[in-house]
Scaffold this active site. Sequence first.
Site, PDB file in Angstrom:
ATOM      1  N   GLU A  23     -16.787  -6.148  -0.174  1.00  0.00           N
ATOM      2  CA  GLU A  23     -15.763  -6.010   0.871  1.00  0.00           C
ATOM      3  C   GLU A  23     -15.988  -4.753   1.714  1.00  0.00           C
ATOM      4  OE1 GLU A  23     -12.069  -4.099   0.254  1.00  0.00           O
ATOM      5  OE2 GLU A  23     -12.185  -4.306  -1.934  1.00  0.00           O
ATOM      6  N   LYS A 157      -5.008  -1.026  -9.921  1.00  0.00           N
ATOM      7  CA  LYS A 157      -4.459   0.304 -10.202  1.00  0.00           C
ATOM      8  C   LYS A 157      -3.029   0.190 -10.668  1.00  0.00           C
ATOM      9  CE  LYS A 157      -7.108   3.183  -7.236  1.00  0.00           C
ATOM     10  NZ  LYS A 157      -7.755   2.303  -6.267  1.00  0.00           N
TER      11      LYS A 157
HETATM   12  N1  PSU Z   1      -7.311  -1.200  -4.433  1.00  0.00           N
HETATM   13  C1  PSU Z   1      -8.188  -0.197  -4.600  1.00  0.00           C
HETATM   14  N2  PSU Z   1      -9.006   0.159  -3.570  1.00  0.00           N
HETATM   15  C2  PSU Z   1      -8.979  -0.496  -2.376  1.00  0.00           C
HETATM   16  C3  PSU Z   1      -8.058  -1.587  -2.228  1.00  0.00           C
HETATM   17  C4  PSU Z   1      -7.260  -1.894  -3.276  1.00  0.00           C
HETATM   18  O1  PSU Z   1      -8.220   0.384  -5.661  1.00  0.00           O
HETATM   19  O2  PSU Z   1      -9.729  -0.136  -1.459  1.00  0.00           O
HETATM   20  C5  PSU Z   1      -8.051  -2.370  -0.949  1.00  0.00           C
HETATM   21  C6  PSU Z   1      -8.754  -3.719  -1.161  1.00  0.00           C
HETATM   22  O3  PSU Z   1      -9.450  -4.062   0.007  1.00  0.00           O
HETATM   23  C7  PSU Z   1      -7.595  -4.666  -1.394  1.00  0.00           C
HETATM   24  C8  PSU Z   1      -6.562  -4.088  -0.444  1.00  0.00           C
HETATM   25  O4  PSU Z   1      -7.881  -6.007  -1.097  1.00  0.00           O
HETATM   26  O5  PSU Z   1      -6.713  -2.674  -0.589  1.00  0.00           O
HETATM   27  C9  PSU Z   1      -5.152  -4.521  -0.754  1.00  0.00           C
HETATM   28  O6  PSU Z   1      -4.319  -4.106   0.283  1.00  0.00           O
HETATM   29  P1  PSU Z   1      -2.835  -4.684   0.383  1.00  0.00           P
HETATM   30  O7  PSU Z   1      -2.159  -4.177  -0.863  1.00  0.00           O
HETATM   31  O8  PSU Z   1      -2.286  -4.096   1.642  1.00  0.00           O
HETATM   32  O9  PSU Z   1      -2.958  -6.176   0.398  1.00  0.00           O
END
Ligand code: PSU
Length: 308
Positions: A23, A157
């Site tokens: 990603e 996390k």
């Molecule tokens: N969790 C991490 N590092 C990240 C992300 C999540 O530890 O970089 C990023 C990933 O791309 C994940 C996104 O898909 O954040 C989720 O964002 P949201 O909660 O806004 O959907």
Amino acid sequence: MQLQIDSHVQSALKEGRPVVALESTVIAHGLPQPQNREVAHSLEAAVREAGAQPATLGVVGGVPVVGLQAAAIARFASQADVLKLSRRDLAYAIATGRDGATTVAATMALAHAAGIEVFATGGIGGVHRGARESWDVSGDLTELGRTPVLVVCAGAKSILDLPATLEVLETLGVPVVGYGTDELPAFYSTTSGLHLTTRVDSPTEAAALWRAHQAFGGGSGMLLVVPPPVETAIPSAEIETAIEDALAAAARTGIQGAQVTPFLLGTIKDQTGGRSLVANIALLHNNARVAAAVAAAICNARQLAAVQ
Ligand code: PSU
Ligand code: MN
């Protein structure tokens, strides 16, 4: 409107060789400079060394790209105007010709469109703590429920409500499979105290499970959760303090929506004096290697099945 697939990725797919998607939100919004750009390249190298073809995904000038070139990676790593794209944002970036980094949800969508089955990342989004009031549940979960891609990660996390995240994944029909563990890893920590119902201990076992899920999973994805390397993992009690502080800071500043995750990540890094960053980078590489081995095992299993 078409995907632009890098020629190396295209050949690998055509020849039935293993490919691993990566990603770009982790580059643009998840890691700080200058490590983000270095990591983007070293993750591709890790996949290659483990015998698979890497493909980093993103939207460049409105074009969904499978296999970002170095110039695009450099731009994503340094420009503040690169959008963060979940599934719902893909259309906007494409229709208006913008640059956008793809989250787990959007990367799964584009990987599947390109014919890539395996995707490595750090952690997925999930149900946020306090979702009962905010309704903040990542589109990553919805995507896992409807797109057949095997996502290799270190769990999520504990900035998230992990028990609720597991419940939603169950509702959506997404197997959560421990790689050499019976417990959901919590990204920085190897343990979360949450038991998993399914475990595999090798790439071959993971591949067998994935092939069975593809046949009978109704089109949903699968999560392979890999504990972070022990040398750099942070004990949960210790990281919990940093997380509580970060959540309190987010509440104080009134941060909302797509900004929540990047804000928490940055604050935790400062709180841990950079140790969280070291753990994050180590687990990303570890997951990339595991994903490459599993992608290779899937290709082998398919070839064996074809000659039988
Ligand atoms: N969790 C991490 N590092 C990240 C992300 C999540 O530890 O970089 C990023 C990933 O791309 C994940 C996104 O898909 O954040 C989720 O964002 P949201 O909660 O806004 O959907
Ligand atoms: Mn959200």
